[in-house]
Design an enzyme around this catalytic site. Structure first.
Site, PDB file in Angstrom:
ATOM      1  N   SER A   4       6.669 -32.014  15.471  1.00  0.00           N
ATOM      2  CA  SER A   4       7.415 -33.253  15.232  1.00  0.00           C
ATOM      3  C   SER A   4       7.671 -33.985  16.537  1.00  0.00           C
ATOM      4  O   SER A   4       7.827 -33.366  17.598  1.00  0.00           O
ATOM      5  CB  SER A   4       8.751 -32.883  14.585  1.00  0.00           C
ATOM      6  OG  SER A   4       9.645 -33.961  14.646  1.00  0.00           O
ATOM      7  N   TYR A  36      16.974 -27.763  14.800  1.00  0.00           N
ATOM      8  CA  TYR A  36      15.699 -28.044  14.129  1.00  0.00           C
ATOM      9  C   TYR A  36      14.621 -28.344  15.171  1.00  0.00           C
ATOM     10  O   TYR A  36      13.525 -27.761  15.148  1.00  0.00           O
ATOM     11  CB  TYR A  36      15.860 -29.234  13.167  1.00  0.00           C
ATOM     12  CG  TYR A  36      14.557 -29.887  12.812  1.00  0.00           C
ATOM     13  CD1 TYR A  36      13.631 -29.234  12.016  1.00  0.00           C
ATOM     14  CD2 TYR A  36      14.230 -31.159  13.309  1.00  0.00           C
ATOM     15  CE1 TYR A  36      12.408 -29.824  11.713  1.00  0.00           C
ATOM     16  CE2 TYR A  36      13.019 -31.755  13.003  1.00  0.00           C
ATOM     17  CZ  TYR A  36      12.119 -31.083  12.215  1.00  0.00           C
ATOM     18  OH  TYR A  36      10.913 -31.665  11.924  1.00  0.00           O
ATOM     19  N   LYS A  56      10.932 -26.332  16.486  1.00  0.00           N
ATOM     20  CA  LYS A  56       9.573 -26.896  16.633  1.00  0.00           C
ATOM     21  C   LYS A  56       9.031 -26.598  18.033  1.00  0.00           C
ATOM     22  O   LYS A  56       7.854 -26.262  18.193  1.00  0.00           O
ATOM     23  CB  LYS A  56       9.582 -28.409  16.359  1.00  0.00           C
ATOM     24  CG  LYS A  56       9.829 -28.762  14.910  1.00  0.00           C
ATOM     25  CD  LYS A  56       8.703 -28.281  13.994  1.00  0.00           C
ATOM     26  CE  LYS A  56       9.002 -28.450  12.535  1.00  0.00           C
ATOM     27  NZ  LYS A  56       8.065 -27.743  11.649  1.00  0.00           N
TER      28      LYS A  56
HETATM   29  N1  UFG Z   1      18.854 -44.944   9.544  1.00  0.00           N
HETATM   30  C1  UFG Z   1      19.799 -45.832   9.055  1.00  0.00           C
HETATM   31  N2  UFG Z   1      20.399 -45.531   7.869  1.00  0.00           N
HETATM   32  C2  UFG Z   1      20.089 -44.423   7.148  1.00  0.00           C
HETATM   33  C3  UFG Z   1      19.110 -43.526   7.656  1.00  0.00           C
HETATM   34  C4  UFG Z   1      18.513 -43.822   8.854  1.00  0.00           C
HETATM   35  O1  UFG Z   1      20.117 -46.848   9.681  1.00  0.00           O
HETATM   36  O2  UFG Z   1      20.679 -44.210   6.083  1.00  0.00           O
HETATM   37  C5  UFG Z   1      18.217 -45.271  10.814  1.00  0.00           C
HETATM   38  C6  UFG Z   1      18.435 -44.197  11.845  1.00  0.00           C
HETATM   39  O3  UFG Z   1      19.641 -44.389  12.525  1.00  0.00           O
HETATM   40  C7  UFG Z   1      17.189 -44.347  12.716  1.00  0.00           C
HETATM   41  C8  UFG Z   1      16.119 -44.829  11.739  1.00  0.00           C
HETATM   42  O4  UFG Z   1      16.819 -45.331  10.603  1.00  0.00           O
HETATM   43  O5  UFG Z   1      17.403 -45.344  13.659  1.00  0.00           O
HETATM   44  C9  UFG Z   1      15.211 -43.725  11.276  1.00  0.00           C
HETATM   45  O6  UFG Z   1      15.997 -42.642  10.839  1.00  0.00           O
HETATM   46  P1  UFG Z   1      15.396 -41.400  10.040  1.00  0.00           P
HETATM   47  O7  UFG Z   1      16.531 -40.476   9.751  1.00  0.00           O
HETATM   48  O8  UFG Z   1      14.572 -41.868   8.905  1.00  0.00           O
HETATM   49  O9  UFG Z   1      14.390 -40.775  11.075  1.00  0.00           O
HETATM   50  P2  UFG Z   1      14.681 -40.191  12.527  1.00  0.00           P
HETATM   51  O10 UFG Z   1      13.815 -40.981  13.445  1.00  0.00           O
HETATM   52  O11 UFG Z   1      16.085 -40.068  12.859  1.00  0.00           O
HETATM   53  O12 UFG Z   1      14.193 -38.719  12.256  1.00  0.00           O
HETATM   54  C10 UFG Z   1      12.879 -38.393  12.353  1.00  0.00           C
HETATM   55  C11 UFG Z   1      12.552 -37.170  11.475  1.00  0.00           C
HETATM   56  C12 UFG Z   1      13.208 -35.946  11.985  1.00  0.00           C
HETATM   57  C13 UFG Z   1      13.017 -35.802  13.457  1.00  0.00           C
HETATM   58  C14 UFG Z   1      13.478 -37.066  14.152  1.00  0.00           C
HETATM   59  C15 UFG Z   1      13.392 -37.056  15.637  1.00  0.00           C
HETATM   60  O13 UFG Z   1      12.957 -37.381  10.152  1.00  0.00           O
HETATM   61  O14 UFG Z   1      12.614 -34.834  11.340  1.00  0.00           O
HETATM   62  O15 UFG Z   1      12.685 -38.119  13.676  1.00  0.00           O
HETATM   63  O16 UFG Z   1      12.105 -37.297  16.075  1.00  0.00           O
HETATM   64  F1  UFG Z   1      13.735 -34.766  13.925  1.00  0.00           F
END
Ligand code: UFG
Length: 350
Positions: A133, A157, A161
């Site tokens: 990831s 998590y 990885k």
């Molecule tokens: N976000 C919102 N509202 C929500 C959910 C997410 O504004 O309800 C925003 C988050 O703050 C972030 C973006 O949308 O800025 C993406 O968030 P996600 O949770 O969809 O994805 P992330 O980038 O945080 O997480 C992903 C993977 C994880 C991994 C992480 C770090 O899902 O498995 O990237 O690389 F760990």
């Protein structure tokens, strides 16, 4: 085409990425054995894989309800079949849960992977595509993220990885017959174009796309936008979203590389599009796809979130000959198609 003699073991095969990848594998002519403990997946997803590929290819699919932590059961699966390679998706993946329950993550993701490597070694199956990831980059000092950036995992998590990648390196160093590719996914979204496979998280989704999906079908009232004061074009955080079908293709490309490149050793590739999209841009794209207004609430930043994360894609493009085909528009189109056909996910059809 994959040779009909080539048999691939897919751990976590019933999950979001595992099902999409299994469809592609079967359609490419591989035999597939899925292993899944159904902790975060359902049998209906496997039935839909069979339906999608049709009865003759479905005969090439086997399913074992096995938990990777149970080494005796894993051993049995390996003694029943001769595998040519393993694609290892099976793991837990929720950042927040991992902070509350680190042992759950160490147990599932680490013990499961150790068992798998051991059993593979014993049966002389020495080719693995590992599901890593972009989380291993943490809060990158600069973007795009290049494969040789240092590891900066921010939560248990992410650490699992990193440890699993390191494990792969050591296993390969000790026995150079191993060929291991770790694929670092950026943000997988979207669904199979049929609307029969997609992501179906348990409980309230943590990730942006399933959350948008649930707001659009009326299961949740509004989207919380976490952070609107980031130094980005519109103040919201930027990510590299990648269509799950492109991700599945990336695994096929990696598998072919394992079968053809005897010098691959242990190698890491980013799987992303290289394009950054902000949260608000994603909301706008989803609104366009579903034809509905998505109510949003501007909220403070989510702890641990990075400002901008996107992939350097040159290495995968050059060495795997793989390139993503889909943009944000198609990701939202296919997500919405899955959402409207299965508003409650796999379990409860409307
Ligand atoms: N976000 C919102 N509202 C929500 C959910 C997410 O504004 O309800 C925003 C988050 O703050 C972030 C973006 O949308 O800025 C993406 O968030 P996600 O949770 O969809 O994805 P992330 O980038 O945080 O997480 C992903 C993977 C994880 C991994 C992480 C770090 O899902 O498995 O990237 O690389 F760990």
């Amino acid at each position: 085409m994959g040779s009909s003699e080539q048999h691939i073991l897919v751990t976590g095969g019933a999950g979001y990425i595992g099902t999409h990848c299994s469809v592609q594998l079967l359609q490419e002519g591989y035999r597939v054995s899925m292993i899944d403990n159904f902790y975060n997946s359902v049998m209906e997803a496997v039935d839909n894989v069979k339906e999608l590929v049709g009865p003759s290819l479905a005969k090439k699919l086997q399913l074992y309800k096995v938990d990777l932590r149970n080494i005796d059961e894993l051993e049995k699966v390996f003694s029943l079949n001769r595998y040519d390679a393993v694609i290892h998706f099976g793991a837990l993946k929720a950042v927040g849960e991992s902070m509350q329950h680190p042992f759950r993550y160490f147990d599932n993701n680490l013990i499961g992977t150790i068992n798998l490597y051991q059993v593979m070694a014993k049966h002389k199956v020495k080719k693995m595509v590992f599901s890593s990831s972009a989380t291993v980059y943490g809060q990158p000092g600069k973007v795009p993220c290049v494969e040789d950036f240092p590891y900066i995992p921010m939560n248990p998590y992410g650490r699992t990885k990193v440890y699993c990648e390191e494990m792969g390196k050591d296993v390969q160093k000790a026995d150079p017959e191993w060929r291991i590719i770790a694929l670092r996914y950026f943000n997988p979204v979207g669904a199979h174009e049929s609307g029969k496979l997609g992501e179906d998280p348990k409980g309230i989704p943590n990730n942006l796309m399933p959350y948008l999906h649930q707001v659009a079908v009326g299961r949740l009232p509004e989207l919380n936008v976490y952070g609107h004061d980031y130094p980005t074009k519109d103040g919201t955080a930027v990510r590299d979203y990648i269509h799950v079908m492109d991700l599945a293709d990336g695994h096929i490309a990696a598998l072919k590389k394992l079968f053809t490149d005897e010098d691959i050793g242990f190698t890491v590739y980013n799987l992303g599009t290289g394009k950054g999209t902000s949260v608000l841009e994603m909301v706008a794209a989803f609104e366009k796809a579903c034809g509905k207004k998505i109510p949003i609430k501007l909220c403070p930043r989510r702890p641990g979130d990075a400002t901008a994360v996107y992939a350097a894609t040159d290495k995968a493009q050059k060495e795997l000959g793989w390139k993503p085909k889909y943009g944000v528009e198609e990701m939202c189109r296919d997500q919405w198609n899955w959402a409207k056909k299965n508003p409650m996910g796999y379990q409860k059809k409307a």
